[in-house]
Design an enzyme around this catalytic site. Structure first.
Site, PDB file in Angstrom:
ATOM      1  N   HIS A  26      -2.903   6.938   3.789  1.00 17.82           N
ATOM      2  CA  HIS A  26      -3.390   5.721   3.133  1.00 17.82           C
ATOM      3  C   HIS A  26      -4.787   5.425   3.676  1.00 17.82           C
ATOM      4  O   HIS A  26      -5.009   5.431   4.880  1.00 17.82           O
ATOM      5  CB  HIS A  26      -2.432   4.571   3.435  1.00 17.82           C
ATOM      6  CG  HIS A  26      -2.950   3.237   3.031  1.00 17.82           C
ATOM      7  ND1 HIS A  26      -3.603   3.031   1.832  1.00 17.82           N
ATOM      8  CD2 HIS A  26      -2.912   2.032   3.653  1.00 17.82           C
ATOM      9  CE1 HIS A  26      -3.953   1.754   1.752  1.00 17.82           C
ATOM     10  NE2 HIS A  26      -3.554   1.133   2.838  1.00 17.82           N
ATOM     11  N   ASN A  49     -10.238   0.105   1.083  1.00 15.38           N
ATOM     12  CA  ASN A  49      -8.777   0.143   0.977  1.00 15.38           C
ATOM     13  C   ASN A  49      -8.376  -0.326  -0.427  1.00 15.38           C
ATOM     14  O   ASN A  49      -8.544  -1.488  -0.764  1.00 15.38           O
ATOM     15  CB  ASN A  49      -8.192  -0.778   2.060  1.00 15.38           C
ATOM     16  CG  ASN A  49      -6.676  -0.842   2.028  1.00 15.38           C
ATOM     17  OD1 ASN A  49      -6.039  -0.389   1.078  1.00 15.38           O
ATOM     18  ND2 ASN A  49      -6.092  -1.424   3.061  1.00 15.38           N
ATOM     19  N   CYS A  85       0.819  -1.221   0.000  1.00 16.19           N
ATOM     20  CA  CYS A  85       0.000   0.000   0.000  1.00 16.19           C
ATOM     21  C   CYS A  85       0.851   1.269   0.000  1.00 16.19           C
ATOM     22  O   CYS A  85       0.346   2.355  -0.257  1.00 16.19           O
ATOM     23  CB  CYS A  85      -0.931   0.009   1.202  1.00 16.19           C
ATOM     24  SG  CYS A  85      -1.944  -1.465   1.319  1.00 16.19           S
TER      25      CYS A  85
HETATM   26  O1  UT7 Z   1      -3.385  -1.473   3.805  1.00 14.55           O
HETATM   27  C1  UT7 Z   1      -2.904  -2.259   4.840  1.00 14.55           C
HETATM   28  C2  UT7 Z   1      -3.841  -3.410   4.947  1.00 14.55           C
HETATM   29  N1  UT7 Z   1      -4.398  -3.729   6.205  1.00 14.55           N
HETATM   30  C3  UT7 Z   1      -4.984  -2.928   7.109  1.00 14.55           C
HETATM   31  O2  UT7 Z   1      -4.979  -1.735   7.038  1.00 14.55           O
HETATM   32  C4  UT7 Z   1      -5.691  -3.610   8.234  1.00 14.55           C
HETATM   33  C5  UT7 Z   1      -5.498  -2.957   9.559  1.00 14.55           C
HETATM   34  N2  UT7 Z   1      -6.383  -3.603  10.537  1.00 14.55           N
HETATM   35  C6  UT7 Z   1      -7.681  -3.279  10.671  1.00 14.55           C
HETATM   36  O3  UT7 Z   1      -8.166  -2.411   9.975  1.00 14.55           O
HETATM   37  C7  UT7 Z   1      -8.497  -3.986  11.729  1.00 14.55           C
HETATM   38  O4  UT7 Z   1      -7.640  -4.806  12.478  1.00 14.55           O
HETATM   39  C8  UT7 Z   1      -9.645  -4.855  11.134  1.00 14.55           C
HETATM   40  C9  UT7 Z   1     -10.717  -3.940  10.556  1.00 14.55           C
HETATM   41  C10 UT7 Z   1      -9.110  -5.791  10.062  1.00 14.55           C
HETATM   42  C11 UT7 Z   1     -10.278  -5.714  12.218  1.00 14.55           C
HETATM   43  O5  UT7 Z   1     -10.757  -4.883  13.276  1.00 14.55           O
HETATM   44  P1  UT7 Z   1     -10.433  -5.274  14.790  1.00 14.55           P
HETATM   45  O6  UT7 Z   1     -11.100  -4.266  15.621  1.00 14.55           O
HETATM   46  O7  UT7 Z   1      -8.917  -5.381  14.895  1.00 14.55           O
HETATM   47  O8  UT7 Z   1     -11.133  -6.667  14.941  1.00 14.55           O
HETATM   48  P2  UT7 Z   1     -10.497  -8.093  15.327  1.00 14.55           P
HETATM   49  O9  UT7 Z   1      -9.686  -8.611  14.190  1.00 14.55           O
HETATM   50  O10 UT7 Z   1      -9.847  -7.989  16.660  1.00 14.55           O
HETATM   51  O11 UT7 Z   1     -11.794  -8.956  15.435  1.00 14.55           O
HETATM   52  C12 UT7 Z   1     -12.788  -8.721  16.418  1.00 14.55           C
HETATM   53  C13 UT7 Z   1     -13.931  -9.656  16.196  1.00 14.55           C
HETATM   54  C14 UT7 Z   1     -13.511 -11.118  16.016  1.00 14.55           C
HETATM   55  O12 UT7 Z   1     -14.454 -11.935  16.671  1.00 14.55           O
HETATM   56  P3  UT7 Z   1     -14.101 -12.620  18.067  1.00 14.55           P
HETATM   57  O13 UT7 Z   1     -12.909 -13.477  17.784  1.00 14.55           O
HETATM   58  O14 UT7 Z   1     -13.830 -11.494  19.007  1.00 14.55           O
HETATM   59  O15 UT7 Z   1     -15.345 -13.364  18.372  1.00 14.55           O
HETATM   60  C15 UT7 Z   1     -13.636 -11.319  14.526  1.00 14.55           C
HETATM   61  O16 UT7 Z   1     -13.908 -12.665  14.186  1.00 14.55           O
HETATM   62  O17 UT7 Z   1     -14.647  -9.302  15.020  1.00 14.55           O
HETATM   63  C16 UT7 Z   1     -14.824 -10.462  14.203  1.00 14.55           C
HETATM   64  N3  UT7 Z   1     -14.845 -10.040  12.802  1.00 14.55           N
HETATM   65  C17 UT7 Z   1     -15.985  -9.702  12.169  1.00 14.55           C
HETATM   66  N4  UT7 Z   1     -17.262  -9.647  12.557  1.00 14.55           N
HETATM   67  C18 UT7 Z   1     -18.189  -9.242  11.673  1.00 14.55           C
HETATM   68  C19 UT7 Z   1     -13.797  -9.891  11.953  1.00 14.55           C
HETATM   69  N5  UT7 Z   1     -14.229  -9.478  10.761  1.00 14.55           N
HETATM   70  C20 UT7 Z   1     -15.578  -9.342  10.871  1.00 14.55           C
HETATM   71  C21 UT7 Z   1     -16.587  -8.936   9.974  1.00 14.55           C
HETATM   72  N6  UT7 Z   1     -17.866  -8.900  10.411  1.00 14.55           N
HETATM   73  N7  UT7 Z   1     -16.320  -8.573   8.700  1.00 14.55           N
END
Ligand code: UT7
Length: 339
Positions: A260, A289, A120
């Site tokens: 970004h 993104n 990115c």
């Molecule tokens: O360009 C560079 C590329 N990458 C990035 O910029 C990504 C940077 N990271 C992020 O933006 C965030 O970490 C995410 C948006 C990917 C995830 O947000 P988070 O607040 O870090 O959530 P998490 O991964 O800690 O997940 C929390 C919960 C999990 O459930 P449990 O294990 O707590 O029961 C996930 O399974 O949210 C769940 N989850 C979802 N629920 C509904 C993950 N994705 C989803 C979804 N819908 N799409």
């Protein structure tokens, strides 16, 4: 690292362009595809919809349209371009490069062409290279393009990643400036030792494409989202401080920040820590993104909607696969090329 090129002349952005596919995929569409909700996606990412390339529409198509718009904006013909750099992790194919395909599509027959891969952060890396090559007197009209069709490497059954990404392209034409500099300072960095948190494992020499790699979904993006998140918050702040120092400027000297467009929470947090929330440009709600395309798409929007004024100091800051990061400070000087 900052370039040690002996600058003979300044360089600046003479025009910008962007192109996103027509097809819109909303959070409500995604609710029908995976176990997710509009509420979760908006709350955690700020994304409401993204653009997805139609069948047969490839990265070079979006890149070529963005490039044509940037050339039109700059009042330069394709035949005058002497170098094309495309930042992408989703070229049409491993080779020929996406830049060569774009060169043929826009008819830039006098241009050298190559791709760079810095995730990115690719557009900031490419812009830095363009600046150095123009400043050193090597090239005079460099097309810098960030272009992606991430939808082609997204696992549409993985809710952890599929809600985040979109397709698009943005471009900028870099030209020499008679007086002063338009691209004031750059910081580029990488931490390859942490690369495993964001990868596309198969299709290269480590895991050539095979039935096995496909069965295991190794041709899709694999990401440890929270690891990338933590890295991003820290590095956006650090890279910003460093680039300000190199430019001899303070936070208060910056008029517009174009980060970004990965996640609204990340953008807000970085803005808060930098103390400049009102200066930050965001379109992540509409495009998601788009990796290397996100900064140039936002730059073009900001330019075309009048958010960038002549003389404004603009900060670009990005992070991504590698892991990589990059920041740039530029003086908005497009009008000086048309004077
Ligand atoms: O360009 C560079 C590329 N990458 C990035 O910029 C990504 C940077 N990271 C992020 O933006 C965030 O970490 C995410 C948006 C990917 C995830 O947000 P988070 O607040 O870090 O959530 P998490 O991964 O800690 O997940 C929390 C919960 C999990 O459930 P449990 O294990 O707590 O029961 C996930 O399974 O949210 C769940 N989850 C979802 N629920 C509904 C993950 N994705 C989803 C979804 N819908 N799409």
């Amino acid at each position: 690292m900052q370039s040690s090129v002996q600058a003979l002349r300044g360089a600046g952005i003479a025009g910008t362009g962007a192109c996103v596919p027509e097809r819109v995929l909303t959070n409500f569409d995604l609710e029908k595809m995976v176990d997710t909700s509009d509420e979760w996606i908006v709350e955690r990412t700020g994304i409401r919809e993204r653009r997805i390339a139609r069948n047969g529409e490839v990265t070079s198509d979006l890149a070529a349209q963005a490039a044509a718009a940037a050339l039109d904006d700059a009042g330069v013909s394709a035949g005058e371009v002497d170098l094309i750099i495309v930042a992408t992790v989703t070229p049409d194919m491993p080779f020929p490069s996406c830049a060569c395909v774009v060169q043929a599509k826009i008819g830039a027959t006098n241009a050298a062409a190559f791709d760079i891969g810095a995730g990115c952060t690719g557009f900031v890396y490419a812009l830095s290279m363009a600046h150095d090559l123009v400043a050193a007197g090597r090239y005079s009209k460099v097309l810098v393009i960030g272009a992606e069709t991430l939808s082609r490497i997204t696992n549409w059954s993985d809710r952890n990643t599929c809600v985040l990404f979109g397709d698009g392209a943005g471009a900028a034409l870099v030209r020499p400036l008679e007086r002063g500099d338009g691209l004031l300072a750059f910081v580029l960095g990488a931490d390859g030792a942490r690369g495993e948190v964001l990868t596309l494992p198969a299709g290269g020499s480590a895991h050539p494409a095979s039935h096995d790699t496909v069965d295991q979904g190794m041709h899709y993006i694999h990401m440890q989202g929270n690891q990338v998140y933590r890295f991003a918050v820290r590095i956006m702040v650090e890279a910003t401080r460093e680039v300000l120092e190199r430019a001899g400027l303070a936070e208060g000297d910056i008029d517009v920040v174009i980060p970004h467009q990965a996640n609204q929470r990340l953008i807000d947090l970085a803005a808060e820590r930098l103390g400049s929330p009102e200066k930050v440009y965001s379109n992540v709600a509409r495009f998601g993104n788009t990796s290397a395309a996100s900064i140039p798409i936002a730059l073009d929007e900001a330019s075309r909607t009048g958010k960038l004024k002549t003389g404004d100091r603009v900060l670009l800051v990005g992070f991504g696969a590698g892991l990589t990061w990059g920041a740039a400070i530029l003086r908005w000087c497009k009008d000086e090329f048309h004077a």
